[in-house]
Design a protein around this motif. Sequence first.
Motif, PDB file in Angstrom:
ATOM      1  N   ALA A  76       0.804  -1.217   0.000  1.00  0.00           N
ATOM      2  CA  ALA A  76       0.000   0.000   0.000  1.00  0.00           C
ATOM      3  C   ALA A  76       0.834   1.263   0.000  1.00  0.00           C
ATOM      4  CB  ALA A  76      -0.943   0.042   1.188  1.00  0.00           C
ATOM      5  N   GLY A 172      -3.602  12.512  -2.057  1.00  0.00           N
ATOM      6  CA  GLY A 172      -4.891  12.716  -1.382  1.00  0.00           C
ATOM      7  C   GLY A 172      -5.823  13.500  -2.287  1.00  0.00           C
ATOM      8  N   GLY A 173      -7.046  13.631  -1.823  1.00  0.00           N
ATOM      9  CA  GLY A 173      -8.040  14.286  -2.658  1.00  0.00           C
ATOM     10  C   GLY A 173      -7.893  15.803  -2.614  1.00  0.00           C
ATOM     11  N   LYS A 175      -9.353  19.441  -2.600  1.00  0.00           N
ATOM     12  CA  LYS A 175     -10.623  19.788  -1.953  1.00  0.00           C
ATOM     13  C   LYS A 175     -11.316  20.927  -2.694  1.00  0.00           C
ATOM     14  CE  LYS A 175     -10.044  16.819   1.462  1.00  0.00           C
ATOM     15  NZ  LYS A 175      -8.854  16.106   1.131  1.00  0.00           N
ATOM     16  N   ARG A 188       3.128  16.154  -1.576  1.00  0.00           N
ATOM     17  CA  ARG A 188       3.755  15.480  -0.430  1.00  0.00           C
ATOM     18  C   ARG A 188       4.862  16.317   0.189  1.00  0.00           C
ATOM     19  NH1 ARG A 188       2.742   9.664   0.647  1.00  0.00           N
ATOM     20  NH2 ARG A 188       1.482   8.816  -1.036  1.00  0.00           N
ATOM     21  N   SER A 261      -1.582  11.988  11.457  1.00  0.00           N
ATOM     22  CA  SER A 261      -2.039  10.980  10.479  1.00  0.00           C
ATOM     23  C   SER A 261      -2.829  11.618   9.349  1.00  0.00           C
ATOM     24  CB  SER A 261      -2.973   9.977  11.149  1.00  0.00           C
ATOM     25  OG  SER A 261      -2.293   8.902  11.665  1.00  0.00           O
ATOM     26  N   ALA A 262      -3.804  12.429   9.722  1.00  0.00           N
ATOM     27  CA  ALA A 262      -4.656  13.081   8.709  1.00  0.00           C
ATOM     28  C   ALA A 262      -5.585  14.052   9.412  1.00  0.00           C
ATOM     29  CB  ALA A 262      -5.488  12.038   7.960  1.00  0.00           C
ATOM     30  N   TYR A 264      -9.503  16.065   8.781  1.00  0.00           N
ATOM     31  CA  TYR A 264     -10.709  16.190   7.957  1.00  0.00           C
ATOM     32  C   TYR A 264     -11.590  17.274   8.552  1.00  0.00           C
ATOM     33  CZ  TYR A 264      -9.176  11.699   6.169  1.00  0.00           C
ATOM     34  OH  TYR A 264      -8.422  10.698   5.611  1.00  0.00           O
ATOM     35  N   PHE A 399      -7.673  -0.988  -2.909  1.00  0.00           N
ATOM     36  CA  PHE A 399      -7.301   0.314  -2.338  1.00  0.00           C
ATOM     37  C   PHE A 399      -8.513   1.232  -2.174  1.00  0.00           C
ATOM     38  CE2 PHE A 399      -4.496   3.708  -1.307  1.00  0.00           C
ATOM     39  CZ  PHE A 399      -3.229   3.178  -1.183  1.00  0.00           C
ATOM     40  N   ARG A 402     -16.029   3.001  -4.164  1.00  0.00           N
ATOM     41  CA  ARG A 402     -16.907   4.131  -4.478  1.00  0.00           C
ATOM     42  C   ARG A 402     -18.309   3.641  -4.833  1.00  0.00           C
ATOM     43  NH1 ARG A 402     -13.479   7.530  -3.293  1.00  0.00           N
ATOM     44  NH2 ARG A 402     -13.030   9.423  -4.480  1.00  0.00           N
ATOM     45  N   PHE A 415      -6.086  -3.653  -6.318  1.00  0.00           N
ATOM     46  CA  PHE A 415      -4.916  -2.833  -6.611  1.00  0.00           C
ATOM     47  C   PHE A 415      -3.610  -3.626  -6.602  1.00  0.00           C
ATOM     48  CE2 PHE A 415      -2.006   0.743  -5.840  1.00  0.00           C
ATOM     49  CZ  PHE A 415      -2.574   1.720  -6.641  1.00  0.00           C
ATOM     50  N   HIS A 447      -9.598   3.318  -8.519  1.00  0.00           N
ATOM     51  CA  HIS A 447     -10.229   4.579  -8.164  1.00  0.00           C
ATOM     52  C   HIS A 447     -11.367   4.950  -9.123  1.00  0.00           C
ATOM     53  CE1 HIS A 447     -10.796   8.780  -7.051  1.00  0.00           C
ATOM     54  NE2 HIS A 447     -10.221   8.468  -5.912  1.00  0.00           N
ATOM     55  N   TRP A 462      -4.046   3.272 -14.292  1.00  0.00           N
ATOM     56  CA  TRP A 462      -2.833   3.831 -13.662  1.00  0.00           C
ATOM     57  C   TRP A 462      -1.605   3.497 -14.462  1.00  0.00           C
ATOM     58  CZ3 TRP A 462      -1.960   5.171  -8.069  1.00  0.00           C
ATOM     59  CH2 TRP A 462      -3.138   5.649  -7.481  1.00  0.00           C
ATOM     60  N   GLY A 489      -6.442   9.959  -8.967  1.00  0.00           N
ATOM     61  CA  GLY A 489      -7.798  10.081  -8.458  1.00  0.00           C
ATOM     62  C   GLY A 489      -8.565  11.134  -9.233  1.00  0.00           C
TER      63      GLY A 489
HETATM   64 FE1  DHE Z   1      -2.967   7.743  -0.072  1.00  0.00          FE
HETATM   65  C1  DHE Z   1      -5.856   9.609   0.009  1.00  0.00           C
HETATM   66  C2  DHE Z   1      -2.740   8.020   3.298  1.00  0.00           C
HETATM   67  C3  DHE Z   1      -0.279   5.665  -0.123  1.00  0.00           C
HETATM   68  C4  DHE Z   1      -3.141   7.601  -3.488  1.00  0.00           C
HETATM   69  N1  DHE Z   1      -4.100   8.632   1.373  1.00  0.00           N
HETATM   70  C5  DHE Z   1      -5.214   9.404   1.197  1.00  0.00           C
HETATM   71  C6  DHE Z   1      -5.626   9.964   2.449  1.00  0.00           C
HETATM   72  C7  DHE Z   1      -4.730   9.528   3.387  1.00  0.00           C
HETATM   73  C8  DHE Z   1      -3.793   8.672   2.705  1.00  0.00           C
HETATM   74  C9  DHE Z   1      -4.734   9.863   4.868  1.00  0.00           C
HETATM   75  C10 DHE Z   1      -6.822  10.857   2.660  1.00  0.00           C
HETATM   76  C11 DHE Z   1      -6.364  12.248   2.440  1.00  0.00           C
HETATM   77  C12 DHE Z   1      -7.380  13.193   1.846  1.00  0.00           C
HETATM   78  O1  DHE Z   1      -7.901  12.904   0.764  1.00  0.00           O
HETATM   79  O2  DHE Z   1      -7.605  14.243   2.424  1.00  0.00           O
HETATM   80  N2  DHE Z   1      -1.755   6.925   1.333  1.00  0.00           N
HETATM   81  C13 DHE Z   1      -1.886   7.134   2.653  1.00  0.00           C
HETATM   82  C14 DHE Z   1      -0.941   6.312   3.371  1.00  0.00           C
HETATM   83  O3  DHE Z   1      -0.781   6.271   4.619  1.00  0.00           O
HETATM   84  C15 DHE Z   1      -0.240   5.467   2.397  1.00  0.00           C
HETATM   85  C16 DHE Z   1      -0.718   4.026   2.596  1.00  0.00           C
HETATM   86  C17 DHE Z   1       1.283   5.491   2.572  1.00  0.00           C
HETATM   87  C18 DHE Z   1       1.912   6.767   2.124  1.00  0.00           C
HETATM   88  O4  DHE Z   1       2.695   6.685   1.181  1.00  0.00           O
HETATM   89  O5  DHE Z   1       1.608   7.826   2.671  1.00  0.00           O
HETATM   90  C19 DHE Z   1      -0.772   6.044   1.089  1.00  0.00           C
HETATM   91  N3  DHE Z   1      -1.893   6.803  -1.555  1.00  0.00           N
HETATM   92  C20 DHE Z   1      -0.809   6.046  -1.352  1.00  0.00           C
HETATM   93  C21 DHE Z   1      -0.222   5.611  -2.600  1.00  0.00           C
HETATM   94  O6  DHE Z   1       0.838   4.913  -2.752  1.00  0.00           O
HETATM   95  C22 DHE Z   1      -1.114   6.064  -3.680  1.00  0.00           C
HETATM   96  C23 DHE Z   1      -1.779   4.839  -4.286  1.00  0.00           C
HETATM   97  C24 DHE Z   1      -0.390   6.844  -4.789  1.00  0.00           C
HETATM   98  C25 DHE Z   1       0.058   8.206  -4.374  1.00  0.00           C
HETATM   99  O7  DHE Z   1      -0.525   9.179  -4.844  1.00  0.00           O
HETATM  100  O8  DHE Z   1       1.001   8.302  -3.574  1.00  0.00           O
HETATM  101  C26 DHE Z   1      -2.123   6.900  -2.892  1.00  0.00           C
HETATM  102  N4  DHE Z   1      -4.277   8.433  -1.467  1.00  0.00           N
HETATM  103  C27 DHE Z   1      -4.164   8.258  -2.819  1.00  0.00           C
HETATM  104  C28 DHE Z   1      -5.297   8.897  -3.475  1.00  0.00           C
HETATM  105  C29 DHE Z   1      -6.088   9.447  -2.469  1.00  0.00           C
HETATM  106  C30 DHE Z   1      -5.411   9.161  -1.216  1.00  0.00           C
HETATM  107  C31 DHE Z   1      -5.564   8.908  -4.988  1.00  0.00           C
HETATM  108  C32 DHE Z   1      -7.413  10.192  -2.613  1.00  0.00           C
HETATM  109  C33 DHE Z   1      -8.521   9.190  -2.492  1.00  0.00           C
HETATM  110  C34 DHE Z   1      -9.876   9.808  -2.605  1.00  0.00           C
HETATM  111  O9  DHE Z   1     -10.598   9.379  -3.477  1.00  0.00           O
HETATM  112  O10 DHE Z   1     -10.240  10.690  -1.839  1.00  0.00           O
END
Ligand code: DHE
Length: 505
Positions: A76, A172-173, A175, A188, A261-262, A264, A399, A402, A415, A447, A462, A489
């Motif tokens: 993940a 992340g998404g 906003k 990031r 962590s996050a 909202y 992953f 919806r 995924f 997604h 992807w 996304g």
């Molecule tokens: Fe995400 C959303 C955390 C790895 C693609 N991801 C989020 C959110 C969190 C999160 C807390 C919600 C935030 C928001 O939308 O406000 N993601 C994490 C992790 O902890 C994790 C597992 C490890 C890390 O690398 O941080 C992780 N995420 C990934 C990926 O490897 C992905 C597949 C590719 C990338 O972009 O790095 C990925 N994360 C996404 C996407 C969303 C997301 C596309 C938005 C989803 C949505 O539909 O709202």
Amino acid sequence: MNSPKPHAILRAALVLVALTWAGTTLADPAALYRQHCARCHHPDRLGAIGPALIPQNLHRLRKKKAIQVITHGRPATQMPPFGDKLTPEQIAGLADYIYTPLKSVPTWGMKEMQANHPVPHPHGTLPDKPKFQADLDNLFVVVELGDHHFTLLDGDTFEPIGRFPTRFAVHGGPKWAEGGRYVYFLSRDGWVSKFDVYNLTWVAEIRAGINARNLAVSDDGRWVMVANYLPHDLVLLDARNLDPVRIFPAAGKDGTSSRVSAVYAAPPRHSFIAALKDSPELWEIRYADDQGRPVPADQMTVRRLHLKGVLDDFFLTQDYRTILGSTRGGGAQVIDLDSGRDIARLDLPGLPHLSSAITWQRGDTRVLATPNIRKPEVAVIDTATWKVIKRIPTPGPGFFMRSHEKSPYAWTDVFFGPHRDLMLVIDKQSLEIVKTLRPAPGKTSAHVEFTRDGRYALVSIWDMDGAIVVYNARTLKEVKRIPMKKPSGKYNVHNKLTRSEGTSH
Ligand code: DHE
């Protein structure tokens, strides 16, 4: 004096090469780091696509586990395995290296933010009329990770309105806010960027952190809150020009400094909800009182909820009264937000991806369904009893998930693993997989997001040579394919602003 024989020179050269190689591989993990890790984790270990690798951020990862992660990769995440490229000694050296303190960790406070804060179009200086013709309530933002762009897509015609460069590695998404006039993105590496949809241009930016997690926008459109991994804090920005207003240092009650962590927004509560990652605490920060009267930034307080375990991932129910949260390697806990009490425990092995969970009405109960990043299953939970009522086996871990109020189906991806090109369609009442789609054989499909009316479902392929594939959400037949570069996304303005039960918030 005799000159050395050619084979002696060759032997000496080989010894030198071997010593240099050994020097780089065994004694110089810094060089190994530069070669294998710096691109994703930053040359100074401060985090980029991958997280910061410094002792302050590795409290919860024991060195033994770090060695496993370097050897086998991490599910993940985008962390690949290095067991086939590096020897166990090299991996152990790298693990030691990342636990070595930096000579100094850069500070990132008000001064640094102010110095990284371009505002090309101050709030209120651009026209209030859209520059294009389209249904403003059915637009999509599609993040194209492949070459760090986003496309603004017309949700009626599925034609791109424009394509714009973003910061590196938006995660992340994004906003939507203010009825769809603006969209906020976060990369990031901490850059918050505000896009004016009507004028098709970036209007303000700020670097709010070094290694950021996600952002949330208050329902009154006044505030943006950014959650950071580095520094350990939450940053409050004035949404108009993204001016930094206040920093909330993240530390548990006992003083433990912590990543966030996050965060909202919880609109009915007029608050931001954030979870700490290194301390078992959930924070609530209110920006308005019960009557909706704004709370000035300097009077905002942190309400701490003490938990049984830290939350790595969590889901807020539609009424924002309850949280379902999970800990990596642990169980899941249900917390009542008003009382702060732990009201249930759930058996959700693997790694349920709760920030991707959705809910819907099934008979007289509301169910919550979550994909699982480690286990090939979708768990369906009754939110009245907080019991798992079904585990739907899938061809691999997934992953994202919806649906839409008007759709009889929930869609989820596979995924991870050999079946990553499949998309599963689940009947929301029978809880059976009724159709398996393979939009692009051999390429990851993931997604989904629906159009405003729920008639079409858009799936991402992807891949650099990827696409958005549009399906008729009832007949499940493909209607259009739009080429895109690794579209990660996509986010529909109406579904987001109305907090549709089928999408993430
Ligand atoms: Fe995400 C959303 C955390 C790895 C693609 N991801 C989020 C959110 C969190 C999160 C807390 C919600 C935030 C928001 O939308 O406000 N993601 C994490 C992790 O902890 C994790 C597992 C490890 C890390 O690398 O941080 C992780 N995420 C990934 C990926 O490897 C992905 C597949 C590719 C990338 O972009 O790095 C990925 N994360 C996404 C996407 C969303 C997301 C596309 C938005 C989803 C949505 O539909 O709202």
